[in-house]
Enzyme design. Structure first.
Site, mmCIF file in Angstrom:
data_model
loop_
_atom_site.group_PDB
_atom_site.id
_atom_site.type_symbol
_atom_site.label_atom_id
_atom_site.label_comp_id
_atom_site.label_asym_id
_atom_site.label_seq_id
_atom_site.Cartn_x
_atom_site.Cartn_y
_atom_site.Cartn_z
ATOM 1 N N CYS A 50 0.425 4.650 -15.470
ATOM 2 C CA CYS A 50 -0.780 4.492 -14.659
ATOM 3 C C CYS A 50 -0.523 3.546 -13.498
ATOM 4 O O CYS A 50 0.463 2.815 -13.474
ATOM 5 C CB CYS A 50 -1.923 3.902 -15.495
ATOM 6 S SG CYS A 50 -2.341 4.816 -16.989
ATOM 7 N N ASP A 62 4.772 -10.373 26.784
ATOM 8 C CA ASP A 62 3.747 -9.389 27.105
ATOM 9 C C ASP A 62 2.557 -10.075 27.774
ATOM 10 O O ASP A 62 2.092 -11.133 27.319
ATOM 11 C CB ASP A 62 3.306 -8.683 25.820
ATOM 12 C CG ASP A 62 2.233 -7.650 26.053
ATOM 13 O OD1 ASP A 62 2.581 -6.510 26.392
ATOM 14 O OD2 ASP A 62 1.045 -7.999 25.892
#
Length: 488
Positions: free
Chosen positions: A34, A438
């Site tokens: 599971c 940037d």
């Protein structure tokens, strides 16, 4: 993590979905495995066994739980956070390399021997390349069985099985149901049409869709990408053909509608769509680190779970990054659209306005650089990049060595640090890629009281590692730009 039994037990007892995909819990008395968040009553600790992958649990003789469907969990974030041999191998296997080229092809792509690859995968993931590819084929088969009306023979072929018998045996072994039983149990709606499959892409919460989809749409290349009816749509260049994907954000999953010319590309298309949206990330781990910086704390708290928008095609993104050097977003889109109209392969899109595939490396090398409406230096950069990609001198694919790719990119004429790190962030998927030069990052840094020169900001950002690419998303989000908003 699976070796830390106490931590695994706590996660299972608390049904903590954050750990889905990190490890799998097998129950000795029932013979099933599971996900940690399975809703059933947890078994006794003495009956629990923990495995690092679904393939390892299957190889140990356990079958998938019918209730929690552990094969449908988000992938482990480790494979997108690292650039070592195992992580690169896992990314390539997800991209379908073993099914296409076999284990020797996987090893060749990585630059290691078959024996080395098998040994390291067994040591860390608990299964070899063939078992991992088999688990992926089983998941693809289940998706096709439950979401399409294809005949089972076609499902077997599309999922990558060599025979219908191998398909039947694998489905029974993994899911404890026959293919026909799986289909009868599925509560599926009407099929999407010939060659169309609709699936849910799970993710770890939280997820902030604003910058993720906003960025993709704001920079979309006309004809290749579009926003339509609340979904980001784009064309896909795939190993066996082409496709169109429509991705629509939902509260607990992303709806993914794939129309493929060849269904053998299904698992690859899904893997690339997940990678595009960074759905295997662990946002809690990311935000915990970034939120400790007072300058970022408010941004993280107000919109947690930001992802890094990536790409489905590293060649495409690298070319677009070069086209976008020192120009506006609108200008970059215009340059890319011209390239696509002139040299991209045409495709049909009955449900929207997509018209072309972005040209691949071979097509790009055949372009006369003088025909490009770009400055001379930019034309030379595009030509050099296309040549390096086409000749195999530069690898930006799923199994790329990040350090080697950065070094080769930096050797190309006209490729500077901004371009290298932008490609590393979105094409290579390096979560620690950083673009301190940037303009948007520097503007945000000044607004937040952070150092705004690249060198000083880089020093400050050392505390954000290894999540600097995510810090960039939070910095960009401080500006009023369409990349930060879901389209209307």
């Amino acid at each position: 993590m699976y070796e830390d039994v106490d931590r695994c037990v706590r996660a299972v007892r608390s049904k903590d979905a954050r750990f889905d995909g990190w490890f799998f819990t097998a129950v000795v008395t029932t013979g099933i495995y599971c996900r940690p968040s399975c809703p059933v009553v947890p078994p006794k600790v003495t009956n629990m066994r923990f495995y690092p992958s679904a393939a390892a649990a299957q190889q140990a003789g356990y079958r998938a739980c019918k209730r929690c469907r552990p094969d449908a969990t988000p992938g482990s974030p480790l494979w997108n956070e690292r650039a070592d041999l195992v992580a690169r191998a896992m990314r390539l296997i997800a991209d379908g390399v073993v099914d296409r080229d076999g284990v020797p092809g996987l090893a060749a792509s990585l630059g290691y021997s078959v024996r080395q690859v098998q040994r390291q995968l067994h040591a860390e993931v608990g299964a070899g390349p063939l078992a991992l590819a088999r688990a992926q084929r089983a998941q693809t088969a289940r998706l096709l069985i439950e979401t399409s009306s294809l005949p089972m023979g076609d499902v077997a072929f599309a999922a990558g099985f060599a025979s219908v018998r191998a398909f039947n045996d694998t489905v029974r072994e993994v899911f404890a149901l026959s293919p026909s039983e799986l289909r009868s149990r599925a509560a599926r709606g009407a099929p999407g049409g010939a060659g169309t499959v609709v699936v849910r892409l799970p993710f770890r919460t939280p997820l902030c869709p604003d910058n993720l989809f906003g960025h993709l749409v704001a920079t979309a290349v006309p004809g290749v990408e579009e926003w339509r009816d609340g979904a980001y749509r784009r064309t896909l260049r795939l190993p066996h053909g082409h496709g169109i994907v429509a991705l629509r954000p939902r509260a607990r999953y992303v709806e993914c509608r794939l129309t493929l010319s060849d269904l053998r590309d299904l698992s690859t298309a899904i893997a690339r769509s997940r990678r595009l949206l960074d759905l295997d990330a662990d946002p809690v781990a990311v935000d915990e680190v970034l939120g400790q910086d007072p300058a970022l704390a408010a941004a993280v708290a107000s919109a947690p779970g930001r992802r890094v928008p990536r790409t489905v095609d590293s060649v495409e993104f690298a070319v677009r990054a070069v086209l976008g050097q020192q120009v506006s977003t609108a200008a970059a889109r215009t340059h890319a659209a011209r390239l696509v109209r002139a040299h991209g392969e045409q495709v049909s899109d009955p449900h929207g306005g997509l018209t072309h595939l972005f040209p691949g490396a071979p097509e790009l090398t055949e372009i006369d650089p003088e025909s490009l409406a770009l400055p001379g230096s930019r034309r030379r950069t595009v030509a050099a990049l296309a040549g390096a990609l086409a000749e195999g001198e530069l690898d930006l694919g799923a199994g790329a060595d990040w350090a080697a790719a950065r070094a080769r990119l930096a050797e190309l004429p006209g490729v500077g640090p901004w371009t290298v790190e932008t490609i590393a962030m979105r094409a290579l998927g390096d979560p620690d890629a950083f673009v301190p030069g940037d303009l948007g990052v520097r503007s945000a840094a000044r607004e937040l009281g952070l150092p705004s020169t690249p060198a000083a900001l880089t020093r400050h950002a050392a505390a954000w590692r290894p999540w600097r690419a995510y810090a960039v998303q939070y910095l960009w989000a401080t500006g009023d730009h369409s990349i930060n908003r879901l389209p209307a």
